[in-house]
Enzyme design. Structure first.
Site, PDB file in Angstrom:
ATOM      1  N   ARG A 132       3.106  20.238 -34.226  1.00  0.00           N
ATOM      2  CA  ARG A 132       3.850  19.321 -33.353  1.00  0.00           C
ATOM      3  C   ARG A 132       5.359  19.473 -33.587  1.00  0.00           C
ATOM      4  NH1 ARG A 132       4.027  12.826 -32.370  1.00  0.00           N
ATOM      5  NH2 ARG A 132       3.766  12.922 -30.146  1.00  0.00           N
ATOM      6  N   ASP A 144       7.145   2.277 -29.591  1.00  0.00           N
ATOM      7  CA  ASP A 144       6.567   3.454 -30.238  1.00  0.00           C
ATOM      8  C   ASP A 144       7.616   4.555 -30.366  1.00  0.00           C
ATOM      9  OD1 ASP A 144       4.438   5.762 -30.637  1.00  0.00           O
ATOM     10  OD2 ASP A 144       3.298   3.897 -30.729  1.00  0.00           O
ATOM     11  N   ASP A 145       7.160   5.761 -30.508  1.00  0.00           N
ATOM     12  CA  ASP A 145       7.985   6.946 -30.764  1.00  0.00           C
ATOM     13  C   ASP A 145       9.115   7.111 -29.740  1.00  0.00           C
ATOM     14  OD1 ASP A 145       8.807   9.389 -31.639  1.00  0.00           O
ATOM     15  OD2 ASP A 145       6.887  10.409 -31.328  1.00  0.00           O
ATOM     16  N   ASP A 159       3.181   6.147 -38.633  1.00  0.00           N
ATOM     17  CA  ASP A 159       2.432   7.284 -38.097  1.00  0.00           C
ATOM     18  C   ASP A 159       2.572   8.493 -39.018  1.00  0.00           C
ATOM     19  OD1 ASP A 159       0.965   8.745 -36.277  1.00  0.00           O
ATOM     20  OD2 ASP A 159       2.315   8.412 -34.587  1.00  0.00           O
ATOM     21  N   MET A 160       1.741   9.500 -38.802  1.00  0.00           N
ATOM     22  CA  MET A 160       1.761  10.721 -39.618  1.00  0.00           C
ATOM     23  C   MET A 160       1.036  11.778 -38.803  1.00  0.00           C
ATOM     24  SD  MET A 160      -0.094  12.743 -41.833  1.00  0.00           S
ATOM     25  CE  MET A 160       0.100  13.579 -43.373  1.00  0.00           C
ATOM     26  N   ASP A 185      -6.494   8.075 -31.343  1.00  0.00           N
ATOM     27  CA  ASP A 185      -5.649   8.227 -30.155  1.00  0.00           C
ATOM     28  C   ASP A 185      -6.471   8.155 -28.890  1.00  0.00           C
ATOM     29  OD1 ASP A 185      -3.181   8.330 -31.240  1.00  0.00           O
ATOM     30  OD2 ASP A 185      -2.995  10.507 -31.236  1.00  0.00           O
TER      31      ASP A 185
HETATM   32  C1  DGJ Z   1       0.386   9.611 -32.515  1.00  0.00           C
HETATM   33  C2  DGJ Z   1      -0.098   8.195 -32.447  1.00  0.00           C
HETATM   34  O1  DGJ Z   1      -1.441   8.127 -32.773  1.00  0.00           O
HETATM   35  C3  DGJ Z   1       0.203   7.646 -31.064  1.00  0.00           C
HETATM   36  O2  DGJ Z   1      -0.339   6.369 -30.936  1.00  0.00           O
HETATM   37  C4  DGJ Z   1       1.678   7.642 -30.870  1.00  0.00           C
HETATM   38  O3  DGJ Z   1       2.277   6.755 -31.776  1.00  0.00           O
HETATM   39  C5  DGJ Z   1       2.232   9.042 -31.046  1.00  0.00           C
HETATM   40  N1  DGJ Z   1       1.804   9.634 -32.276  1.00  0.00           N
HETATM   41  C6  DGJ Z   1       3.726   9.046 -30.987  1.00  0.00           C
HETATM   42  O4  DGJ Z   1       4.264  10.249 -31.270  1.00  0.00           O
END
Ligand code: DGJ
Length: 740
Positions: free
Chosen positions: A444, A367-368, A479-480, A549
Site C-alpha cells: 500500500r 478516517d484516513d 489502523d495498521m 473491511d
Molecule cells: C483500512 C481500514 O480497515 C479502513 O476501515 C480504513 O480506515 C482504511 N484503512 C483507511 O486507509
C-alpha cells in the site's frame, strides 16, 4: 478456588469449582503434567498417571532399567532432544553452541491474585480473592539460568492463565531461540481441531478437521497476528457441539508472530504448544537480563463451544479489557471512510456529521486522509499534522464544531507506518524497518516504522498526543495496513536482529499504554486493514476492533459468527454501509444490514444524506433500537444457534443475566421456492419462565428451547401480516421479555 501443594510427592493442583490442573516434579527434576479438565478431588499422590513405561527404541535418562524416557511422559515445559523427540517449548543457544537447557525444580510459591506482566497484555484481577497464582521456579545448574512458570487459576470460570519467564543469573550471554507461552500434553487425541482462518475481507472462518498424528499448526510470520490465522485454537471432543460436550480453547494474548500447534505422537498423546513463533525469533539474554513470554489462556468447557466462548467473552470483557469503556455500552458512530474515501473537506464532513446527528448517531469518526500530504494512499503517512487545505480550522476546530452539535468526535491514525513520500521519511529514512543496501518491499505504498526503537515511538507519540491535547477527541481508530517485510532494525546489532519482531510489538504496546494512561477517557478501536490484528493482546489496550473491511451484511454474518468463537460481541466493530456493497457489490436490505450490525458495536459507514427520506427514518429507528438494547446486545450472554457455514440460514442470540430478556436474530441468505417449514430453537432461557416474544406470542422458555419459534415465512408458502416476505438476504429479530 485453591492451589494445593503436596510437598512429599511434589504435586501441584490448581482447582476451582469447574476445573483441575495437576502437575508434578518428574524424577529428573523437570515438570510433568498429570491432568487438565473437569474438577476432580485433590489427593496427595497422582503418580499413577505417569505411565512411565519403557518402550523399545526409547532413550532413557538413566540406564538402570528404571529410568524414564521423556518421550513417554506428559510434560509442562519440555525441551526437545533430551529423550523427548517431540517439539519442545524452550530452546536456548548457549555459549558452547548447545541448544539444550536442563531445568530442575527448585521451589514454588503461591500468591493471591495475579501479577502484572511488564510491558505485555495480560488478564488481571481487581481483588486478591479473584484468583491465585502458582509460581514454579526451576534452575539450570550448568548455565545459571532460571525459569519461572506462572499459573493463575481464577475463582470463576474454567480458566488457567500461563506464562514463562527466563532470567540469566549466570555469567555468560545466551540466546533464546524458542520460548513458548504454554505447553499442554493431553493423554489422547480424540479431538476435532478448529482454527479461525481466512484472509483480508473474510477473516476468522472456523475450519475444522479431525486431529491426526503428526503436526497441525496455525501461525503468523507477518509481524502481526494476521488476517490469515488467529492466535486461537479449539480442541473439542468429536461428539461435542455448540451446547454440550468437552471443549478446550487456547488463546494467546499477543499481537505479533505466533505459532499454535498440536503434535499428536504415534501413541496418540497430543501436545499443544502456543507462543511467539520461534521462526525468526532469537533473544539475547546478557547476565542479569530476563525475558517474559506473552500470556496464554486455556479454557475448559463441558458445555460445548458456546460454553467455551462465553467463558472467553466474560474474561476478555471484564478481566482483560481495561478502562472506563470495558463494560460500557459503546457509542453509535459514523465513519466517513466508505462515504468519502480521500475526497473530503471540512464542509463535506460537517454535512455527513450533521445528518448523522439528526438520525441519533453519537460519534463522528474522521478516517484516513486528514493530515500532511495524504490526498491518496501514496503519501503523507507519518506526518500527523492536519492538512489546512482540507481542514482550515485544523482538527481542533473541526472537533470543536462537531462537539458543539452534541456529537462526540473521533479520529483515525496509522501510527506504525510511513510513506516514503512523507516529511518523516525524508528526515529519518533509517526509522523504517529494512535491510541496508537491499530492496525494501512496499505494501500500500508504505513502509513500517521501526517501533523497536524508543525514539521512533517517542516521536509518533508526541505528534498524536499533541493533537489529542489540542482537540476534543473521544475515540481513536488505530489502523495498521501492511505486514512486516525485510524485518531489520538499523539500531540493533547483528546478534539482536532476531528480537526485532517482538520488540516491534512491545513498541506498539508501549505507545498504546502511554496514550491510554494520558487519555483514559478515549475509546480506542484497533484495526489492521480490517481484522488483521484482531487478537486478545490488543483487547487489553483497545476494547474494540474493526472486525473486517468487509461491510457486506451477508459476509459479516460469517465473519462475526467466526469471530465470536473467541471474542466478545462488545469487541466487534460493525457498521451499516451503503449498497451496492463496496467489497462484494451485493445489495442487501437496510434492515438486514442493521440486524447484523446490532451484534457488535454498531455504527454507520456511509453518507446518510444520500439515503431517501424514508430510509433516513428507518435509520433513526435502527439507531434508537440500538440505544434501547445495546447493553443486552453487547454484554449479554451470546449463543451461536445456526451456523452460516452450514446452510442457507444463520442465527444467534443474546440473553441477559437473569434471563428475563433476550434478543435472537435469524438470517436467511437466499430465497427459495416452496421450501420446508422452519423453526428456530433458542438457548440460554429459563425453562420455567413465560416470555412474550414481541409480535409473535407468549411461550415458556422450555417451549422456545425445545420446540423453537416457528420461522416459516413466505418461502414456506405462509402468508399474512408480519410474515417475512420471500426475497434474498432477509433477517428477523425476536425480542423476548419475561411476562411478570
Ligand atoms: C483500512 C481500514 O480497515 C479502513 O476501515 C480504513 O480506515 C482504511 N484503512 C483507511 O486507509
Amino acid at each position: 478456588m485453591n492451589i494445593f501443594i503436596h510437598e512429599k510427592t511434589k504435586t501441584f493442583h490448581l482447582q476451582n469449582d469447574l476445573i483441575s490442573y495437576i502437575m508434578t516434579v518428574l524424577p529428573d527434576g523437570s515438570l510433568g503434567q498429570l491432568y487438565f479438565g473437569k474438577r476432580i478431588h485433590d489427593k496427595e499422590d497422582f503418580s499413577y498417571l505417569l505411565e512411565g513405561c519403557i518402550r523399545s527404541h526409547s532413550a532413557l535418562l538413566e540406564d538402570n532399567g528404571e529410568g524414564i524416557s521423556l518421550e513417554h511422559v506428559k510434560q509442562e515445559y519440555p525441551v526437545y532432544g533430551s529423550s523427548d523427540f517431540r517439539e519442545g517449548a524452550l530452546e536456548i543457544l548457549q555459549d558452547n553452541g548447545s541448544r539444550l537447557p536442563g531445568f530442575v525444580y527448585e521451589s514454588c510459591e503461591v500468591t493471591a491474585g495475579k501479577p502484572k506482566l511488564q510491558g505485555l497484555p495480560a488478564t488481571y484481577t481487581e481483588s486478591d480473592e479473584e484468583a491465585a497464582t502458582l509460581r514454579i521456579t526451576m534452575k539450570d545448574p550448568v548455565n545459571g539460568l532460571v525459569l519461572q512458570l506462572l499459573y493463575t487459576v481464577f475463582a470463576k470460570g474454567g480458566v488457567i492463565a500461563r506464562s514463562a519467564e527466563i532470567s540469566n543469573e549466570g555469567n555468560a550471554a545466551v540466546s533464546l531461540t524458542k520460548a513458548m507461552s504454554l505447553c499442554v500434553d493431553l493423554p489422547d487425541a480424540d479431538y476435532d481441531w478448529i482454527q479461525l482462518s481466512g484472509s483480508w475481507a473474510r477473516e476468522r472462518y472456523p475450519m475444522q478437521h479431525r486431529l491426526h498424528q503428526g503436526i497441525q499448526a496455525v501461525e503468523s510470520l507477518r509481524g502481526h497476528s494476521s488476517h490469515q490465522h488467529n492466535p486461537f485454537l479449539i480442541l473439542k471432543r468429536p461428539s461435542a457441539d455448540e451446547f454440550q460436550g468437552e471443549v478446550l480453547g487456547f488463546s494467546l494474548l499477543y499481537s505479533g508472530n505466533f505459532l499454535a500447534q498440536a503434535q499428536v505422537d504415534t501413541y496418540d498423546v497430543t501436545r499443544v504448544l502456543m507462543g511467539i513463533h520461534p521462526g525468526w525469533f532469537q533473544w539475547k539474554l546478557e547476565p542479569g537480563e530476563h525475558f517474559q513470554t506473552p500470556e496464554a489462556v486455556i479454557v475448559y468447557s463441558e458445555n460445548g463451544l458456546n460454553g467455551m466462548s462465553q467463558t472467553f467473552h466474560k474474561l476478555f470483557q471484564t478481566r482483560l479489557a481495561r478502562g472506563i469503556w470495558k463494560e460500557q455500552p459503546r457509542p453509535i458512530l459514523i465513519n466517513n471512510w466508505e462515504a468519502t474515501y480521500f475526497d473530503f473537506n471540512e464542509e463535506k464532513i460537517l454535512a455527513i456529521a450533521e445528518k448523522a446527528r439528526e438520525c441519533g448517531v453519537e460519534l463522528f469518526v474522521l478516517d484516513d486522509g486528514w493530515f500532511g500530504s495524504r490526498r491518496s494512499d501514496n503519501a503523507g503517512l507519518g506526518d500527523w499534522v492536519p492538512a489546512p487545505e482540507l481542514l482550515p480550522n485544523g482538527i481542533s476546530g473541526l472537533s470543536e464544531k462537531v462537539t458543539e452539535t452534541g456529537m462526540k468526535f473521533g479520529l483515525w491514525f496509522e501510527p506504525e507506518m510511513v510513506n516514503p513520500d512523507s516529511d518523516l521519511f525524508r528526515a529519518h529514512p533509517d526509522w523504517a524497518l529494512g535491510i541496508p543496501e537491499r530492496r525494501a518491499s512496499l505494501s500500500r505504498h508504505q513502509r513500517v516504522l521501526d517501533f523497536s526503537r524508543r525514539e521512533v515511538v517517542d516521536c509518533i507519540h508526541e505528534m498524536i498526543a499533541k493533537i489529542l491535547r489540542e482537540s476534543k477527541i473521544s475515540y481513536i481508530k488505530w489502523d495498521m495496513n501492511r505486514s512486516i517485510t525485510e524485518c531489520y532494525s538499523q539500531a540493533l546489532p547483528a546478534d539482536r536482529q532476531g528480537e526485532v519482531f517482538h520488540r516491534y510489538i512491545l513498541g506498539v504496546y508501549d505507545l498504546y499504554e502511554r496514550l491510554i494512561q494520558e487519555f483514559p477517557e478515549v475509546l480506542f478501536e484497533s484495526c489492521a486493514g480490517g481484522g488483521g490484528r484482531f487478537d486478545a493482546g490488543l483487547l487489553y489496550y483497545a476494547p474494540q476492533a474493526w472486525t473486517s473491511d468487509d461491510t457486506d451484511a451477508v459476509e459479516r454474518i460469517k465473519i462475526q459468527y467466526g469471530t465470536s468463537y473467541a471474542y466478545p460481541i462488545s469487541s466487534m466493530g460493525s457498521h451499516v454501509s451503503a449498497v451496492p456493497n463496496h467489497q462484494v457489490n451485493r445489495s442487501t436490505p437496510l434492515k438486514t444490514r442493521a440486524d447484523v450490525a446490532y451484534f457488535g458495536t454498531f455504527g454507520y459507514e456511509l453518507d446518510l444524506n444520500k439515503l431517501t427520506a424514508e430510509e433516513q427514518e428507518e435509520v433513526k429507528a435502527y439507531t434508537q433500537f440500538m440505544k434501547d438494547h445495546r447493553s443486552l446486545l453487547q454484554f449479554g450472554t451470546f449463543y451461536r444457534l445456526q451456523s452460516p457455514f452450514e446452510g442457507n440460514e444463520a442465527a444467534w442470540m443474546v440473553v441477559n443475566e437473569d434471563r428475563s430478556e433476550a434478543i435472537a436474530a435469524g438470517y436467511r441468505i437466499l430465497s427459495r421456492p416452496n421450501g420446508p417449514f422452519t423453526r428456530l430453537k433458542l438457548a440460554g432461557l429459563d425453562p420455567e419462565k413465560l416470555y412474550e416474544v414481541e409480535g409473535v406470542g407468549r411461550y415458556y422458555g422450555d417451549e422456545l428451547m425445545n420446540l423453537g419459534i416457528i420461522t416459516s415465512d413466505a418461502t414456506s408458502c405462509k402468508t399474512g401480516e408480519n410474515i417475512r416476505p420471500a426475497g434474498d438476504f432477509v433477517s428477523e429479530l425476536y425480542l423476548l421479555k419475561e411476562v411478570l
